[in-house]
Design an enzyme around this catalytic site. Structure first.
Site, mmCIF file in Angstrom:
data_model
loop_
_atom_site.group_PDB
_atom_site.id
_atom_site.type_symbol
_atom_site.label_atom_id
_atom_site.label_comp_id
_atom_site.label_asym_id
_atom_site.label_seq_id
_atom_site.Cartn_x
_atom_site.Cartn_y
_atom_site.Cartn_z
ATOM 1 C CB CYS A 33 20.358 26.983 50.208
ATOM 2 S SG CYS A 33 18.917 26.253 49.947
ATOM 3 C CG HIS A 82 12.440 20.081 45.376
ATOM 4 N ND1 HIS A 82 12.042 19.361 46.583
ATOM 5 C CD2 HIS A 82 13.880 20.050 45.621
ATOM 6 C CE1 HIS A 82 13.238 19.189 47.278
ATOM 7 N NE2 HIS A 82 14.401 19.507 46.795
ATOM 8 C CB CYS A 126 14.002 27.690 45.583
ATOM 9 S SG CYS A 126 15.743 28.935 45.346
ATOM 10 C CG HIS A 144 15.249 16.003 41.815
ATOM 11 N ND1 HIS A 144 14.756 16.873 42.032
ATOM 12 C CD2 HIS A 144 16.109 15.562 43.063
ATOM 13 C CE1 HIS A 144 15.209 17.639 43.035
ATOM 14 N NE2 HIS A 144 16.036 16.730 43.848
ATOM 15 C CD GLU A 166 15.932 22.148 40.713
ATOM 16 O OE1 GLU A 166 16.194 21.924 41.572
ATOM 17 O OE2 GLU A 166 16.580 22.551 39.588
ATOM 18 C CB THR A 176 19.234 24.333 41.257
ATOM 19 O OG1 THR A 176 18.414 23.353 41.916
ATOM 20 C CG2 THR A 176 18.450 25.202 40.450
ATOM 21 C CB CYS A 226 21.458 27.338 42.621
ATOM 22 S SG CYS A 226 21.783 26.504 44.281
ATOM 23 C CB SER A 251 17.493 19.705 52.748
ATOM 24 O OG SER A 251 18.389 18.738 52.284
HETATM 25 S S1 SF4 Z 1 17.899 26.115 43.961
HETATM 26 FE FE1 SF4 Z 1 19.964 26.402 45.257
HETATM 27 S S2 SF4 Z 1 19.343 28.113 46.785
HETATM 28 FE FE2 SF4 Z 1 17.290 27.226 45.856
HETATM 29 S S3 SF4 Z 1 16.243 25.747 47.132
HETATM 30 FE FE3 SF4 Z 1 17.604 24.819 45.732
HETATM 31 S S4 SF4 Z 1 19.602 24.227 46.547
HETATM 32 FE FE4 SF4 Z 1 18.371 26.038 47.626
#
Ligand code: SF4
Length: 296
Positions: free
Chosen positions: A14, A75, A97, A125, A127, A171, A199, A271
């Site tokens: 992505c 992340h 991101c 995780h 993120e 996401t 996302c 990824s």
């Molecule tokens: S938020 Fe979506 S576009 Fe951004 S790194 Fe994660 S998977 Fe990829």
């Protein structure tokens, strides 16, 4: 029996992953060296092994960076990590991101309004840790519909009627699950601000895999078990009725899985490098599968 392979129209890296990998390349070129990356730059062992071989050092704490350049992965990180890293005097590159950055800003804005944040996602995780670490108030991380039901059952009725809430999402979850949980929350809490979305890259890849699963008996998702979006793709294919597996290494593919199969669908997580997909297509070709062009 004609044996065919369909390739998902949307698959693989992505924009966030491409951006993060570009940041590493830039750091390797410009220095200062060594280049450190906090945690895996993306959740793919091939990418990590390849960069390790080129001298990139993956670390778990910012303080492990001794001089050189330190990169935050796609992340994202918590505010505390950002502050600790800034105090080190190393060159910092933030490869978070932009979509995850936007999620951080939403969490901060909701917290500033005094809202209790309900965050759909996997505890632990990276993120999720980054988002939770952006606000001072408690964040309820909800991993499943069952956990959501338990959370709602634990809230006093008065709080459900008058409490201020907001919901957000990791996401890379399953888009349908997020929509369902969003709906449950919206019908249970009176004063809820809703901004829980996966996302666009996650959504597009899941939609493409659903189409694959409708036309193929067997779907192979190239991606690592540690990659949330890759696991979701595999689940999406299964839910759409195909037999599906997650494959991290095409070299280790078990050809007996193709016995009696005439149509295979192939996709890859956000990824997973395209070279691995090409490798898998080579394996399938050796077993008599012919790639058919995507006409959608
Ligand atoms: S938020 Fe979506 S576009 Fe951004 S790194 Fe994660 S998977 Fe990829």
């Amino acid at each position: 029996m004609r044996k065919i392979v369909h390739l998902a129209a949307k698959r693989g890296f992505c924009s966030g992953v491409v951006r993060a990998l570009d940041a590493v390349e830039r750091a390797l070129k410009e220095g200062p060296l060594p280049v450190y990356v906090l945690h895996e730059i993306v959740h793919n062992e091939h990418v990590v092994a390849h960069l390790t071989a080129r001298g990139v050092r993956f670390v778990n704490e910012p303080e492990e960076a001794e001089g050189g350049t330190l990169i935050f992965s796609a992340h994202g990180v918590s505010r505390a990590i950002e502050e600790r890293a800034a105090a080190l005097g190393v060159r910092l590159i933030d490869a978070t991101c932009p979509i995850v950055k936007a999620l951080h800003r939403k969490a901060e804005a909701f917290a500033a309004e005094g809202r209790k944040i309900i965050l759909f996602g996997k505890k632990g995780h990276r993120e999720i840790e980054g988002v939770v670490g952006r606000v001072d108030s408690d964040v309820a991380v909800i991993e499943s519909k069952e956990a959501l039901a338990a959370y709602l059952a634990s809230l006093p009725e008065e709080e459900k009627r008058n409490g201020l809430f907001a919901c957000l999402s990791q996401t890379t979850l399953n888009a349908d699950d997020v929509a369902e949980m969003r709906g449950i929350l919206a019908s249970s809490l009176n004063r809820l601000a809703v901004d829980a979305e996966v996302c666009f890259a996650t959504r597009d890849r899941q939609n493409a895999v659903r189409l694959l699963a409708e036309q193929c008996e067997f779907v192979i998702i190239v991606g690592s078990p540690g990659s949330s979006n890759s696991r979701r793709l595999c689940e999406t294919a299964s839910a759409a009725g195909a037999r599906a597996i997650l494959l991290s290494d095409p070299e280790k593919f078990d050809p007996s899985l193709l016995d009696g199969v005439s149509s295979v669908g192939v996709s890859s997580g956000a990824s997973a490098p395209e070279e691995l997909v090409r490798e898998l297509l080579g394996v399938l070709k050796r077993h008599g599968f012919e790639e058919v062009p995507d006409e959608r």
